[in-house]
Write an enzyme that holds these catalytic residues in place. Structure first.
Site, PDB file in Angstrom:
ATOM      1  CG  HIS A  29     108.929 147.474 156.070  1.00 52.37           C
ATOM      2  ND1 HIS A  29     107.572 147.636 155.954  1.00 52.37           N
ATOM      3  CD2 HIS A  29     109.485 148.412 155.261  1.00 52.37           C
ATOM      4  CE1 HIS A  29     107.314 148.638 155.117  1.00 52.37           C
ATOM      5  NE2 HIS A  29     108.456 149.127 154.680  1.00 52.37           N
ATOM      6  N   GLY A  83     114.216 148.348 154.244  1.00 55.95           N
ATOM      7  CA  GLY A  83     114.747 148.984 153.032  1.00 55.95           C
ATOM      8  C   GLY A  83     115.367 150.342 153.291  1.00 55.95           C
ATOM      9  NE  ARG A 106     103.734 150.713 152.365  1.00 55.82           N
ATOM     10  CZ  ARG A 106     104.918 151.298 152.517  1.00 55.82           C
ATOM     11  NH1 ARG A 106     106.035 150.619 152.259  1.00 55.82           N
ATOM     12  NH2 ARG A 106     104.994 152.537 152.955  1.00 55.82           N
ATOM     13  CG  PHE A 126     111.090 153.437 135.843  1.00 52.52           C
ATOM     14  CD1 PHE A 126     112.013 152.452 136.152  1.00 52.52           C
ATOM     15  CD2 PHE A 126     111.483 154.485 135.020  1.00 52.52           C
ATOM     16  CE1 PHE A 126     113.319 152.515 135.660  1.00 52.52           C
ATOM     17  CE2 PHE A 126     112.778 154.559 134.514  1.00 52.52           C
ATOM     18  CZ  PHE A 126     113.697 153.572 134.827  1.00 52.52           C
ATOM     19  CD  GLU A 128     105.553 145.043 156.706  1.00 52.96           C
ATOM     20  OE1 GLU A 128     105.807 146.031 157.428  1.00 52.96           O
ATOM     21  OE2 GLU A 128     105.891 144.986 155.524  1.00 52.96           O
TER      22      GLU A 128
HETATM   23  C1  GLV Z   1     108.847 152.436 153.713  1.00 53.14           C
HETATM   24  O1  GLV Z   1     108.315 151.407 153.448  1.00 53.14           O
HETATM   25  C2  GLV Z   1     108.466 153.679 153.141  1.00 53.14           C
HETATM   26  O2  GLV Z   1     107.447 153.740 152.434  1.00 53.14           O
HETATM   27  O3  GLV Z   1     109.175 154.671 153.379  1.00 53.14           O
END
Ligand code: GLV
Length: 323
Positions: free
Chosen positions: A283, A285, A236, A152, A265
């Site tokens: 990956h 995000g 992760r 969080f 990965e």
């Molecule tokens: C991506 O996975 C990051 O940790 O920025």
């Protein structure tokens, strides 16, 4: 002050104005392999590296002049921070630069997995779709569902904010982190992991990878989840035991999973790739132009600060600046 800055990869953003007068070494395209990176490092003062680079004793040994490692990511489990600290090397990451992009992507995976978007896309593309039917392609409700956030920090909290718009009940665990003050909790309640797993329709990971979170979602955790629940991982890959996840999906205990990260990965185990109920992403995000530009700029500012003898704003081992 001049300095030599090595980037482990070609960056599609102009960070020269932030770096100022430095010698800059980077591959023309793609990434340096390990040998080329070590060769480029030699006498370097600063390294900007991707999360795919293991910044370990050997790398630090190969670059004795290094003053800063700016990790192009918020997670820095690829960096041996203790080893860097022993050598007086600052380690910086990119917190804040990708919070909202990653929270958006979490919802994309959550909705996509719960409503089986990739399966639907494959069905329509195959030409085998036979038309609307009452029992076809049924998924899980997201509106009003119970959401459990493991971790969080900034991103977990940003996901909790979005969840309010979906009238979700939100619970979270935060490892050894503090209980979020009410104004940062966005209506979410802190609980123990057991309760979170038992009560959540969707479990989403937002924790760093540490010894305590490696395989935090293992066979036992998956068995403790509600039948039909959805798992989302944008943290992760190694936080989830992938073989146990496939088993839980195959025996029908888990409803679906949305995964942006994988333990090894870019290798993704064949059974996971074969699993229809898993929505897989590469990956991505933080993969918006804005977030990636901010990440590059955050790295460049960290390098500039360290070369000027100042602690980068995003330093994770500030103790090296204490005299
Ligand atoms: C991506 O996975 C990051 O940790 O920025």
């Amino acid at each position: 002050m001049r300095g030599t800055v090595v980037s482990s990869a070609a960056l599609p953003f102009d960070i020269a104005p932030i770096l100022g007068a430095v010698e800059y070494r980077a591959p023309a395209t793609g990434s340096f392999d390990r040998a080329a990176l070590l060769a480029a490092l030699g006498d370097a003062d600063a390294l900007i590296c991707l999360l795919t680079v293991a910044v370990d004793e050997a790398l630090l040994e190969a670059a004795p002049g290094l003053r800063v490692v700016a990790n192009f990511a918020v997670g820095y489990d690829n960096v041996d921070v203790a080893a860097a600290t022993r050598r007086g090397v600052a380690v910086a990451n990119t917190p804040g630069a990708l919070t909202e992009a990653t929270a958006d992507f979490t919802f994309a995976l959550l909705l996509g997995a719960a409503r089986r978007l990739a399966e639907g896309d494959r069905l329509v593309r195959s030409g085998a779709w036979t038309g609307w039917a009452p029992g076809q392609h049924l998924g899980a409700d997201v509106f009003g569902a119970e959401l459990g956030l493991i971790g969080f920090g900034r991103i977990g909290q940003a996901v909790a904010r979005r969840a309010r718009g979906f009238s979700m009940t939100v619970r979270y665990t935060n490892g050894s982190g503090a209980v979020a003050p009410a104004d940062q909790a966005h209506g979410a309640v802190r609980v123990e992991l057991d309760e979170l797993l038992a009560r959540s329709d969707v479990v989403s990971l937002h924790c760093p990878l540490t010894p305590a979170t490696r395989h935090i979602i293992d066979a036992a955790a998956l068995a403790a989840m509600k039948p039909g629940a959805v798992l989302v991982n944008t943290a992760r890959g190694a936080c989830v035991d992938e073989a146990a996840l496939v088993a839980a999906l195959d025996r029908g205990h888990l409803g679906a999973a949305g995964l942006d990260v994988f333990e090894h990965e870019p290798a993704v185990p064949a059974p996971l790739r074969a699993c229809a109920r898993v929505l897989l992403a590469p990956h991505a995000g933080s993969a918006t132009t804005t977030a990636r530009r901010r990440m590059a700029e955050t790295c460049a500012r960290a390098v500039r600060a360290a070369l000027d003898g100042r602690a980068p704003e995003t330093v994770v081992n500030p103790e090296i600046y204490q005299t």
